[in-house]
Design a protein around this motif. Structure first.
Motif, short mmCIF file in Angstrom:
data_model
loop_
_atom_site.label_atom_id
_atom_site.label_comp_id
_atom_site.label_asym_id
_atom_site.label_seq_id
_atom_site.Cartn_x
_atom_site.Cartn_y
_atom_site.Cartn_z
N GLU A 155 0.79 -1.13 0.17
CA GLU A 155 -0.05 -0.11 -0.13
C GLU A 155 0.84 1.20 0.07
OE1 GLU A 155 -4.09 -1.90 2.31
OE2 GLU A 155 -2.45 -0.89 3.41
N TYR A 156 2.10 1.13 0.72
CA TYR A 156 2.75 2.37 0.61
C TYR A 156 3.44 2.61 -0.78
CZ TYR A 156 3.16 3.20 5.71
OH TYR A 156 2.82 3.58 6.92
N LYS A 157 3.74 1.47 -1.34
CA LYS A 157 4.36 1.40 -2.70
C LYS A 157 3.45 1.91 -3.63
CE LYS A 157 6.94 -0.14 -6.19
NZ LYS A 157 7.99 0.55 -6.66
N ASP A 158 2.14 1.55 -3.73
CA ASP A 158 1.24 2.07 -4.75
C ASP A 158 0.55 3.37 -4.35
OD1 ASP A 158 -1.15 1.42 -3.06
OD2 ASP A 158 -1.54 -0.50 -4.03
N ASP A 170 8.25 7.19 -0.09
CA ASP A 170 9.76 7.42 -0.86
C ASP A 170 10.49 6.19 -0.85
OD1 ASP A 170 8.96 9.87 -1.25
OD2 ASP A 170 10.09 10.97 0.49
N VAL A 171 10.41 5.67 0.44
CA VAL A 171 11.27 4.36 0.51
C VAL A 171 10.89 3.36 -0.36
CG1 VAL A 171 11.90 2.47 2.17
CG2 VAL A 171 12.11 4.91 2.95
N PRO A 176 11.29 -2.74 -5.88
CA PRO A 176 10.38 -3.39 -6.72
C PRO A 176 9.16 -4.05 -6.10
CG PRO A 176 12.54 -3.69 -7.42
CD PRO A 176 12.45 -3.06 -5.96
N LYS A 177 8.06 -4.05 -6.83
CA LYS A 177 7.07 -4.61 -6.23
C LYS A 177 7.23 -6.10 -5.93
CE LYS A 177 1.91 -5.00 -6.91
NZ LYS A 177 0.74 -4.52 -7.59
N GLU A 178 7.73 -6.86 -6.92
CA GLU A 178 8.09 -8.16 -6.80
C GLU A 178 9.03 -8.56 -5.44
OE1 GLU A 178 10.62 -6.64 -10.01
OE2 GLU A 178 8.42 -6.58 -9.52
N GLN A 179 9.60 -7.79 -5.09
CA GLN A 179 10.58 -8.00 -3.95
C GLN A 179 9.78 -7.52 -2.34
OE1 GLN A 179 13.93 -5.52 -4.84
NE2 GLN A 179 14.94 -6.82 -6.13
N ILE A 180 8.67 -7.05 -2.61
CA ILE A 180 7.99 -6.84 -1.30
C ILE A 180 7.72 -7.97 -0.49
CG2 ILE A 180 5.90 -6.14 -0.20
CD1 ILE A 180 5.69 -3.90 -2.49
#
Length: 191
Positions: A155-158, A170-171, A176-180
């Motif tokens: 959710e922070y990513k998107d 920012d972090v 990359p999404k696939e590394q979350i």
């Protein structure tokens, strides 16, 4: 609406009156444990464990829920009548709950190594401490539910979850999404 969200909303609505009627913070916190687990050790999908969380961080989150700066209907409903004193009492109580324990199984060595590399690369320990215990207004992450971490980091990513500042967006923008999933796995299994 997801099943866990519906169940949490039902619990919040049915227990909301008991929060106001209860005398002590321990009695009032029983409502919290309905979703966040006994003594703040969550067993509900995508619901965080509260035990051992930083008081300052919990205070900010409760305030954000009360003011609807962070929206999740069950939490917004539960906190809407909280006074500033209530927010402080609940956050101090949460900080005294036992911290989550690591999973009984040791993490997969390859995934743990990937997660460690990601945590170092993205400087997770500069804010959350080397042991992910958190500090001040920075949350404790160590041994948090893996599903919750995966969801929250995503959710922070998107940019669908907003903190009280833009640091996590920012972090996570660099991850990359696939590394979350590997990062969430590592933090949840950290010993």
């Amino acid at each position: 609406m997801r099943k866990t969200t519906m169940m949490a909303l039902f619990m919040a609505a049915s227990l909301a009156g008991s929060v106001k009627a209860a005398d002590t913070i321990e009695q009032r916190a029983v409502t919290c444990f309905a979703c966040h687990g006994e003594q703040g050790q969550s067993e509900m999908d995508n619901t965080p464990s509260l035990g051992g969380q930083q008081s300052a961080y919990a205070l900010i989150q409760l305030f954000m829920f009360r003011e609807k700066l962070r929206t999740f209907d069950p939490m917004n409903e539960m906190t809407k009548s909280f006074t500033d004193d209530d927010l402080q009492k609940f956050s101090d109580f949460i900080a005294k709950l036992p911290k989550p324990q690591p999973p009984t199984e040791v993490g997969d060595p390859a995934r743990m190594q990937k997660g460690l590399a990601l945590a170092q690369q993205h400087r997770c320990n500069s804010c959350h401490n080397a042991d992910f215990s958190g500090k001040d207004n920075i949350p404790r992450l160590a041994n948090q539910r893996e599903d919750y971490l995966n969801k929250t980091l995503g959710e922070y990513k998107d940019n669908s979850r907003h903190g009280y500042d833009g640091t996590m967006a920012d972090v996570m923008g660099e991850v990359p999404k696939e590394q979350i999933a590997d990062l969430a796995y590592y933090i949840s299994h950290y010993r």
